[in-house]
Design an enzyme around this catalytic site. Structure first.
Site, short mmCIF file in Angstrom:
data_model
loop_
_atom_site.label_atom_id
_atom_site.label_comp_id
_atom_site.label_asym_id
_atom_site.label_seq_id
_atom_site.Cartn_x
_atom_site.Cartn_y
_atom_site.Cartn_z
N GLU A 157 -10.82 -11.29 -4.01
CA GLU A 157 -9.36 -11.12 -3.87
C GLU A 157 -8.73 -12.28 -3.10
O GLU A 157 -7.54 -12.28 -2.84
CB GLU A 157 -9.03 -9.78 -3.24
CG GLU A 157 -9.77 -9.45 -1.97
CD GLU A 157 -9.48 -8.02 -1.46
OE1 GLU A 157 -8.57 -7.37 -1.97
OE2 GLU A 157 -10.20 -7.60 -0.54
N HIS A 159 0.82 -1.22 0.00
CA HIS A 159 0.00 0.00 0.00
C HIS A 159 0.85 1.26 0.00
O HIS A 159 0.41 2.31 -0.45
CB HIS A 159 -1.00 -0.04 1.16
CG HIS A 159 -2.09 -1.03 0.91
ND1 HIS A 159 -2.00 -2.33 1.31
CD2 HIS A 159 -3.24 -0.92 0.21
CE1 HIS A 159 -3.07 -2.98 0.90
NE2 HIS A 159 -3.84 -2.15 0.24
C1 PEP Z 1 -6.54 -5.28 -4.21
O1 PEP Z 1 -6.26 -6.09 -3.33
O2 PEP Z 1 -6.29 -5.46 -5.42
C2 PEP Z 1 -7.19 -4.01 -3.86
C3 PEP Z 1 -7.67 -3.21 -4.78
O3 PEP Z 1 -7.26 -3.65 -2.56
P1 PEP Z 1 -6.00 -3.20 -1.68
O4 PEP Z 1 -4.85 -2.93 -2.65
O5 PEP Z 1 -6.38 -2.00 -0.94
O6 PEP Z 1 -5.74 -4.38 -0.83
MG MG Z 2 -7.09 -5.94 -1.39
#
Ligand code: PEP
Ligand code: MG
Length: 578
Positions: A438, A194
C-alpha cells in the site's frame, strides 16, 4: 422550506428520518457588552430561552415515549432534561451577565466552555463523552435566544435517526454498530477515509464532505438521505418522499435478487475461479461475512478493537476476539491484520497515537508504531498465533515499505512463537505471513517481499493516497483521488503480475475490490482474490459470473497502454458494457 445539500457519496442506500445533531465544542455567538440598564432584561431573555427549551424537551420526551421509538432517543432526551435543570448551566451565566455585562449567548457559551473543560479532565470515558450533550443543550438555548425554536414534530413509528456532524472519526463511527442509526452526513471527510469505510461496513447510507450541512440543519428536521448520489434533502415534500419510497423498494428488490447468487460458485464464464472474501472491523461482523457467503475473511482490521477505551485489550481478550472469528468461519481462511493504528484511526489507550502528529498519514502509523512498541505488538502476535490453533489464520502486516520492517516483524513473530512454546501453548507452526502492498515503494521494489512472505494484499486505499499524494480524509482533494490514474494502475498490475509469478496469492482488500465498476478491470489484471465489505460481495459476484477472463485480459492490456484519463475511462466503460 425544502432544500438539498450535496457532498461525496460514500455509502449507498436511502434513509428517511429525523436529524440528530452531533456537536463540536465550539459555538460561535455574538459577543457584546450590555449597558447597565439592560442587564435585568438580558437575564429575563436567558430565563425565557431556558423556558422555551424546557418545553421543547418535554415535547421530545412525550414523543420519545411513543412505541417504536429507539431506546437511544429516550436516553438522549432524559439526559438533556437533566442538563437543562442543572443550576450550573441555568444560573451561573447570570453572574457573568450581571458582573461582566456579557450578553446572554456569550455568557452561556463561556459557562459551557468551563463545564466542557471540566468534563475533559474526567477519567471515565463514557462520562467524558457527555460533554457533547452539554454542547447540544447549549446550542438549543442559543437557538432559542436567537428566536429559532424547534417545530414540534410527530415522530413516526420506527423513525430513523440521521446523524449530522461537522466531522466523525472512525472511532465515533464504529460506535454506530451498537446504536440504531439510519445514516449520517458530515461536513468534512474523504471518500476512502475509515469513517466512510465503516459506513459501508454498517450498510447505512452516508455522505461526507458536505461543507455546510451542520449549521444549516436543526435537530429533528426531517431528512432524506440518498447515499448513492451524495444528496441530502432537508424537509422533503410529499412528492419527493413518494418518489424515494419507490426507489427504496426497487433497491430492496435488487438486494433480494442478488441473494439468489449466494450459493453459486464464483467463476468467470470461461471457468476461472475467483475467491471473494470479507473485510471486517469487529468480531461480530463475522455474521455478515457468513451471510454473504464469503470464502473467508480477507482483512480483519484489528485496530477497531483498540478504540473507544482507556485500557488496551490484553492478549487474552484479543485471543478471544480472534478465536471467535476463526471458529465462526469454520476452516475458511481468516486474515488478521496487525494493528494499523495512526493517521485517522486513533486510540487513546495507545501511547503516542492521540498526539497530533505534524502529518499523521506519513507518521508513526501501522507497522511503524508496532515496531516502536514491541510489547504491544508481541501481545497481539501471541493472541493471533493462539487463535491459529482453532482454524486457518493468516497474519497480515500493514504499511510495509522497508525490507528491515519485514525482517524485524518476522523476527518478532519468531519471538512470539518461542514465548508460546515456553508456555506450552499450541498454535499453527506453518502460519502464513503476508504483507500489505500500500506504499508505492513496496510495489516498486517487491523482490525481497516476494522472497520472505507467503501472500500479498493490495491496500488500494492507501496505495492511491500515497501514489497521488492525496490525504484520503480531506474532502478538499477528494476529486483528485483516482483509482484509474495510470500510475496507480501500473503499480496494481505489476504487483499482481510479480506476486502471481512468484507463486504467492495476491488479493486486493482496498475499497476498489468492493466497487463493481472495477471488478472486470481487476480480473483482467489477473486478480483472483478480492476482499470487501460483506454487503458488496454479491454485487461483485454478479460481475464475475458474467465476465470472460480471456476477453478481459486482452482488453485490459490495451487499457494499460493508455495515458489519457478520458481514454482510460472510455476503455473501462466499454469493458464494463460487454
Ligand atoms: C487499504 O489501505 O486499502 C486498506 C485496505 O487498509 P485501510 O483502508 O484500513 O488503510
Ligand atoms: Mg491501508
Amino acid at each position: 422550506m425544502s432544500f438539498a445539500i450535496h457532498g461525496l457519496a460514500v455509502s449507498s442506500g436511502i434513509a428517511i428520518g429525523r436529524a440528530h445533531l452531533i456537536s463540536n465544542a465550539t459555538l460561535e455567538v455574538a459577543q457584546y457588552q450590555l449597558r447597565e440598564r439592560d442587564i435585568p432584561a438580558e437575564i429575563d431573555r436567558l430565563d425565557a430561552a431556558f423556558t422555551v427549551v424546557r418545553a421543547e424537551v418535554d415535547t421530545l420526551r412525550a414523543e420519545a415515549a411513543m412505541p417504536g421509538t429507539p431506546a437511544e432517543i429516550e436516553a438522549f432526551v432524559d439526559l438533556h432534561a437533566l442538563i437543562l435543570a442543572d443550576p450550573l448551566l441555568a444560573e451561573e451565566p447570570k453572574a457573568l451577565i450581571r458582573e461582566r455585562r456579557c450578553n446572554a449567548e456569550w455568557a452561556l457559551v463561556q459557562q459551557m466552555n468551563l463545564l466542557v473543560a471540566q468534563f475533559d479532565e474526567i477519567d471515565d470515558a463514557y462520562l467524558r463523552e457527555r460533554r457533547q450533550d452539554i454542547v447540544q443543550v447549549v446550542e438549543r438555548v442559543v437557538k432559542a435566544l436567537m428566536g429559532k425554536t424547534r417545530k414540534p414534530v410527530r415522530r413516526g413509528k420506527d423513525e430513523n435517526l440521521i446523524v449530522v456532524a461537522h466531522d466523525l472519526s472512525p472511532a465515533d463511527t464504529i460506535q454506530f454498530k451498537t446504536l440504531r442509526i439510519g445514516g449520517f452526513v458530515t461536513d468534512l471527510g474523504g471518500a476512502t477515509s475509515h469513517t466512510a469505510i465503516v459506513a459501508r461496513s454498517l450498510g447505512i447510507p452516508a455522505v461526507v464532505g458536505m461543507h455546510h450541512a451542520r449549521p444549516l440543519i436543526q435537530d429533528d428536521d426531517l431528512l432524506l438521505l440518498d447515499g448513492g448520489r451524495g444528496v441530502l434533502i432537508v424537509d422533503p415534500d410529499e412528492r419527493i418522499l413518494a418518489e424515494y419510497r419507490i426507489r427504496q423498494a426497487a433497491m430492496e428488490l435488487e438486494r433480494s435478487r442478488l441473494k439468489l447468487l449466494k450459493s453459486a460458485t464464483t467463476a468467470t464464464l470461461d471457468g476461472v475461479p475467483i475467491s471473494l472474501q470479507a473485510n471486517i472491523e469487529l468480531p461480530q461482523d463475522v455474521e455478515a461475512a457468513k451471510v454473504s457467503g464469503a470464502d473467508g475473511v480477507g482483512l480483519f482490521r484489528t485496530e477497531f478493537l483498540f478504540m473507544n477505551r482507556d485500557e488496551l485489550p490484553d492478549e487474552d481478550e484479543q485471543f478471544e476476539a480472534y478465536r471467535t472469528v476463526t471458529r465462526a468461519m469454520g476452516g475458511r481462511p481468516v486474515t488478521i491484520r496487525t494493528l494499523d493504528i495512526g493517521a485517522d484511526k486513533t486510540a487513546r489507550a495507545l501511547r503516542g497515537i492521540d498526539r497530533v502528529a505534524p502529518n499523521p498519514a506519513l507518521g508513526l502509523r501501522a507497522i511503524r508504531y508496532c515496531l516502536a512498541e514491541p510489547q504491544i505488538f508481541l501481545a497481539q502476535l501471541r493472541a493471533i498465533l493462539r487463535a491459529s490453533h482453532s482454524g486457518r489464520v493468516r497474519i497480515l502486516i500493514p504499511m510495509l515499505a522497508h525490507v528491515q520492517e519485514m525482517e524485524q516483524t518476522l523476527a518478532l513473530i519468531g519471538q512470539a512463537k518461542d514465548q508460546l512454546r515456553e508456555r506450552r501453548i499450541r498454535f499453527d507452526e506453518g502460519i502464513e505471513v503476508g504483507g500489505m502492498i500500500e506504499i508505492p515503494a513496496a510495489a516498486l521494489a517487491l523482490g525481497p517481499f516476494l522472497k520472505h512472505l507467503q501472500f500479498l494484499s493490495l491496500g488500494t486505499n492507501d496505495l492511491i493516497q500515497y501514489t497521488l499524494a492525496i490525504d484520503r480524509t480531506d474532502e478538499a482533494v477528494a476529486h483528485l483521488y483516482d483509482p484509474l490514474h495510470p500510475a496507480v494502475l501500473q503499480l496494481i498490475a505489476q504487483t499482481i503480475q510479480s506476486g502471481t509469478r512468484a507463486g504467492l496469492s495476491v488479493s486486493v482488500c482496498g475499497e476498489m475490490a468492493g466497487d463493481p465498476r472495477f471488478t472486470r478491470l481487476l480480473v483482467g489484471l489477473g486478480l483472483r482474490n478480492f476482499s470487501m465489505p460483506p454487503n458488496q460481495l454479491l454485487a461483485i459476484k454478479q460481475q464475475i459470473l458474467t465476465a470472460d477472463d480471456s476477453v478481459l485480459a486482452a482488453a485490459v492490456r490495451r487499457l494499460l497502454r493508455l495515458e489519457d484519463p478520458r481514454r482510460i475511462e472510455e476503455a473501462l466503460r466499454r469493458i464494463n458494457e460487454n
